[in-house]
Motif scaffolding. Sequence first.
Motif, PDB file in Angstrom:
ATOM      1  N   ALA A   1       0.945  -1.239  -0.002  1.00  0.00           N
ATOM      2  CA  ALA A   1       0.124  -0.063  -0.201  1.00  0.00           C
ATOM      3  C   ALA A   1       0.737   1.205  -0.077  1.00  0.00           C
ATOM      4  O   ALA A   1       0.491   2.344  -0.474  1.00  0.00           O
ATOM      5  CB  ALA A   1      -0.785   0.015   1.191  1.00  0.00           C
TER       6      ALA A   1
ATOM      7  N   ASP B   1      -2.976  -3.068  -1.118  1.00  0.00           N
ATOM      8  CA  ASP B   1      -3.938  -2.888  -2.103  1.00  0.00           C
ATOM      9  C   ASP B   1      -4.200  -4.189  -2.741  1.00  0.00           C
ATOM     10  O   ASP B   1      -3.239  -4.760  -3.374  1.00  0.00           O
ATOM     11  CB  ASP B   1      -3.818  -1.811  -2.924  1.00  0.00           C
TER      12      ASP B   1
ATOM     13  N   CYS C   1      -9.683  -3.640  -3.201  1.00  0.00           N
ATOM     14  CA  CYS C   1      -9.727  -2.990  -1.810  1.00  0.00           C
ATOM     15  C   CYS C   1      -8.637  -2.379  -1.130  1.00  0.00           C
ATOM     16  O   CYS C   1      -7.402  -3.188  -1.484  1.00  0.00           O
ATOM     17  CB  CYS C   1     -10.079  -4.525  -0.813  1.00  0.00           C
ATOM     18  N   ARG C   2      -8.716  -1.391  -0.463  1.00  0.00           N
ATOM     19  CA  ARG C   2      -7.546  -0.720  -0.113  1.00  0.00           C
ATOM     20  C   ARG C   2      -6.993  -1.027   1.212  1.00  0.00           C
ATOM     21  O   ARG C   2      -7.930  -1.169   2.199  1.00  0.00           O
ATOM     22  CB  ARG C   2      -7.653   0.891  -0.561  1.00  0.00           C
ATOM     23  N   ASP C   3      -5.850  -0.482   1.681  1.00  0.00           N
ATOM     24  CA  ASP C   3      -5.264  -0.839   2.894  1.00  0.00           C
ATOM     25  C   ASP C   3      -5.766  -1.891   3.861  1.00  0.00           C
ATOM     26  O   ASP C   3      -6.341  -1.819   4.718  1.00  0.00           O
ATOM     27  CB  ASP C   3      -5.750   0.552   3.701  1.00  0.00           C
TER      28      ASP C   3
ATOM     29  N   ASP D   1      -6.911   1.072 -10.491  1.00  0.00           N
ATOM     30  CA  ASP D   1      -7.887   1.445  -9.502  1.00  0.00           C
ATOM     31  C   ASP D   1      -9.368   1.666 -10.352  1.00  0.00           C
ATOM     32  O   ASP D   1     -10.399   2.189  -9.812  1.00  0.00           O
ATOM     33  CB  ASP D   1      -7.397   2.792  -9.065  1.00  0.00           C
TER      34      ASP D   1
END
Length: 312
Positions: free
Chosen positions: A66, A98, A145-147, A198
Amino acid sequence: MITARNILNGLLLLTAGAILLVGCVRDDRSDCRYPLPLRFTYTYNVEQTDLFDAEVTQLDLFLYDAASGRLVAQLSPDVDMLSPDNGLEWMVPPGEYDIVAWGGVVQRYRFSSMQSFEQALMSIRREQDGETVSQQQEHLFHAVCRDVRVTGNLLPEVVMDLHKNSNDVRIEITGLTETQREQVACSIRSANGDYAFDNTIRTQQPVTYLPEAGYTNGVASYDHTVLGLWPEDDSWLKVELLSTPVKSDGTAQTLFDGSLSELLLQKPGTNLDLEDEFTIRLEVKPSSSDSSVRVELYVNDWHVVDMNGGLG
C-alpha cells in the motif's frame, strides 16, 4: 483419567494449531505467510443478486504494497476450485496491501506494467492497425480493496464485489433491401480501451469496435461488446449505407452519426454504470420528399426520435 501425558499432548496440539494459524513462529516474520481470506461476489447489476457464478469464469489477483505500490504477489485461482460461497484463502507475507481483482481476462484483454500499482494497465487487444477491435463477447470485471492489513492475527473476510466494465450494444436495422444490407457500415468509437488498476479509464488512444453482423427474420443485427460508457463520454456510434449516394456531394446515406451515450440516455431511467445490455433499433422507411430515407429510432424498445434522412 487425566494424566500428565494427556495434558502434555493437549498443549502440543494447541501449540501446533496456533502455529498453523499464524503461519510460522520467528523473530523476523518477513518470510512468513499468513492467511488472507477473500470472497468474491458480483452484486452490482440490474437483477440485484449475486451473479458471480453465472458470469465470472476467470480471476486474476494482484497484491500491492500500500505504501510503495510495489507488486508483492500475483495469483490466478481456478474459479471452479473456490469454496461454495466463492471464498479463497491466500497465503501472503505480513504487510499492508491494496488488492486488485480482475475477472474475465481470457483472450480479448491483456495486462501490462503490473509491477507498479500506479503504472499497471488492463488494455483491450487491438488489431494490427493499433486501433480497431474485432467483436468478441468477453466481459470484464474489476474490484479493488485498499489498505488491508495482514499481521498473522485472524482477519475478517475481505469481500471483493466485482464491477462489470463491459457492455453489449446491439444495433438492429429493419426495412433494408438485400443490396442495402450488404452496404451497411456500423462501428462504435471511444477512448475507453485502457484501464488503470484503480478502475479508472486511462486514455492511451481511441478504439474502434467493429461488430459481428447477422440477419434473422428481416432484421439486420450488429453486435458490439464495448468497454465503459458514462454520461458525456466520447463514445460515438456511426451507421451508414456506404454505396448509396443520395446527397448532392455524392456522400453515402447516414442512418445515425452521433454520441452513443447521449443516445442511450434518451431512454428515461437509463443507468450506464449499472445496465450492460442495450439494443438500438433503426427502422428505415422511404421518405416521401426525396430519395433519402426516414429513420425511426428506438433504445431498448423506447421510441426516441424520427429522423428524415438520418443524421449527417
